[in-house]
Design an enzyme around this catalytic site. Structure first.
Site, short mmCIF file in Angstrom:
data_model
loop_
_atom_site.label_atom_id
_atom_site.label_comp_id
_atom_site.label_asym_id
_atom_site.label_seq_id
_atom_site.Cartn_x
_atom_site.Cartn_y
_atom_site.Cartn_z
CD1 TRP A 1 -2.51 1.97 1.51
CD2 TRP A 1 -3.30 0.28 0.27
NE1 TRP A 1 -3.76 2.31 1.08
CE2 TRP A 1 -4.28 1.29 0.31
CE3 TRP A 1 -3.58 -0.88 -0.46
CZ2 TRP A 1 -5.51 1.19 -0.34
CZ3 TRP A 1 -4.80 -0.99 -1.10
CH2 TRP A 1 -5.75 0.02 -1.04
CG ASP B 1 -2.09 11.69 -3.01
OD1 ASP B 1 -1.68 10.51 -3.12
OD2 ASP B 1 -2.99 12.15 -3.72
CD GLU C 1 -5.36 5.27 0.47
OE1 GLU C 1 -6.18 4.55 -0.11
OE2 GLU C 1 -5.06 5.14 1.67
#
Ligand SMILES: *[C@@H]1O[C@H](CO)[C@@H](O)[C@H](O)[C@H]1NC(C)=O
Ligand SMILES: *[C@@H]1O[C@H](CO)[C@@H](O)[C@H](O)[C@H]1NC(C)=O
Length: 468
Positions: free
Chosen positions: A125, A187, A190
């Site tokens: 992620w 940000d 993502e």
């Protein structure tokens, strides 16, 4: 399943007679459905799912950012109702948040999302993300003042110890010590690593409000430190202005991720004024640089989406003029399901632009005057060109118009009406039963992406709350 929802959807509630009624009715739906996303079955008490969607897309997680934005609305709502259930919701969210703060994980407090059981997400992620702790602190500060007013002990939310055991101070310590060193942080969408305007703005607000709370609770050293860091952020925000392009840039010091966002123009800048603006003129809705950015966003998204060719919608028995649907950034490729493009307009951003207009009017009313800047003049010119606004009074850049003058009244009325036109746009693309999605298909206008996105409901509640 998702497809049947999409194709059975009809436009706007049939029982409403006008826009105000639709807004009220949608507020009630948004409250119910937002609450349904807090402590959902299968999740720990106080966890907040980002949406009612387990697959395609899988949003069945607690995002610190989305939860903070949603629970800020719950806290406002609690203040107007004093409902014991809402108080219980804030308490559960508090306990769950404290568990997250101590859950560890590779990114610590920079962890963007958690399983609804409270375990840090460990898959690949874009992390860390550093707006979350600031938004979480903000969601608790208003609640802490409420508890103080009721004479309650707030040490679970703020204590002056170091290391601290308390919710707000844990986040403020993290924000105040990490905001400069975060060029690897992602940000709010993502996707991009670097320094982000939105993240800076909410960090600044958390530190300023946190400093005030620290002062009130006898922690003057911390208050001074938070205030000092906030002032340094204010200085740094100046770097985000692009004089040549004539708007604020969303990311500086690009450090990887989505590399096709060449405009560096993003609606999260406008959201920063809503979530991080403090009524002190620093990139608030009426600041000239923010207005110039809002104008650039409206210019950009208007022609981008085929659904923006539609100029009105039926609400009840009447046709209502509608403004343009707005998306995240012009180069967006996220469809709500994958990144194979094209990107769509978003519900929460279009609600956000409604709120932006309402907040302008609210600010002018509070100040009892309108200062005509170039950015505001450009926004009014857009209202004429795109939305048919009529101005019989002349206005000139550099002038100030006092409350109750014909120019003040006309500018405020047209701005309020533009806000309503964005709300009517949201009404057009919201299901007949009030269900909101993350996005609207740019060609058909039907809901797309995550259904019952918590943030879409929070954005509606916030816009409705600011309607003048
Ligand atoms: C709730 O009310 C308290 C006490 O008036 C106030 O200090 C606080 O800011 C309010 N919270 C929100 C979220 O507006
Ligand atoms: C503005 O002028 C138009 C055209 O003359 C007129 O129809 C309208 O009533 C005027 N509006 C106001 C608020 O004076």
């Amino acid at each position: 399943m998702l497809f049947s929802i999409i194709y059975l959807a009809t436009l706007v509630l049939a029982t409403t007679n006008d826009l105000s009624q639709w807004i009220d009715q949608e507020t009630s739906v948004a409250q119910t459905r937002l609450l349904a996303n807090i402590s959902p079955s299968g999740g720990a008490p106080g966890s907040v799912t980002a949406a009612q969607s387990h697959t395609n897309p899988d949003y069945w997680y607690h995002w610190v950012r989305d939860a903070g934005i949603a629970l800020t609305e719950v806290s406002h709502w609690l203040n107007t109702t004093s409902s014991a259930n809402l108080d219980k919701t804030m308490q559960d969210y508090s306990h769950f948040s404290r568990a997250l703060q101590t859950a560890g994980g590779t990114y610590g407090l920079g962890t963007a999302k958690y399983l609804l059981t409270g375990t840090p997400y460990t898959g690949p992620w874009c992390m860390p993300q550093r707006d979350g702790p600031a938004l979480r602190a903000l969601s608790f500060i208003g609640y802490a003042y409420r508890l103080l007013q009721e004479g309650k002990d707030v040490s679970e939310w703020y204590d002056s110890k170091l290391p601290t055991q308390s919710l707000i101070k844990t986040d403020l310590e993290y924000v105040s010590h990490n905001w400069q060193v975060d060029d690897m942080n992602c940000d709010i969408w993502e996707e991009v690593r670097g320094h982000h305007f939105y993240t800076r703005m909410v960090q600044r607000k958390a530190l300023v409000e946190g400093a005030q709370l620290a002062q009130r609770l006898g922690d003057p050293g911390a208050a001074q430190w938070y205030q000092q860091q906030a002032e340094e952020i204010t200085q740094d925000l100046g770097r985000f202005w692009d004089a040549q392009a004539g708007h604020l840039r969303t990311t500086l010091d690009f450090n990887g991720g989505v590399n096709y966002k060449t405009s560096n123009l993003d609606s999260q800048i406008m959201l920063a004024a809503l979530h991080g603006g403090m009524d002190d003129g620093v990139y608030t809705v009426e600041s000239d640089r923010m207005l110039a950015t809002a104008v650039a966003l409206i210019d950009t998204f208007g022609p981008l989406y085929p659904i923006n060719k539609v100029k009105s919608t039926t609400i009840g028995n009447a046709e209502w003029p509608i403004a343009w649907a707005l998306g995240r950034y012009p180069e967006d490729k996220y469809t709500g399901y994958n990144s194979n493009g094209p990107g769509n307009p978003w519900s929460l951003i279009t609600s956000g632009m409604a709120e932006y207009h309402y907040r302008l009017v609210g600010t002018w009313n509070r100040r009892s005057e309108i200062k005509m800047t170039q950015g505001l003049s450009d926004l009014l010119e857009q209202m004429k060109a795109y939305y048919g606004a009529v101005f019989n009074q002349s206005y000139t850049v550099g002038s100030t118009y006092q409350k109750n003058s014909p120019a003040f009244n006309e500018i405020a009325a047209n701005t309020e009406k533009a806000g309503d036109m964005y709300m009517a746009r949201v009404a057009r693309h919201t299901d007949a039963n009030g269900q909101m999605f993350e996005e609207w298909n740019l060609n058909t206008g039907y809901g797309q992406g995550a259904p019952d996105l918590t943030w879409s409901y929070a954005a509606h509640l916030s816009a409705a709350r600011h309607r003048v």
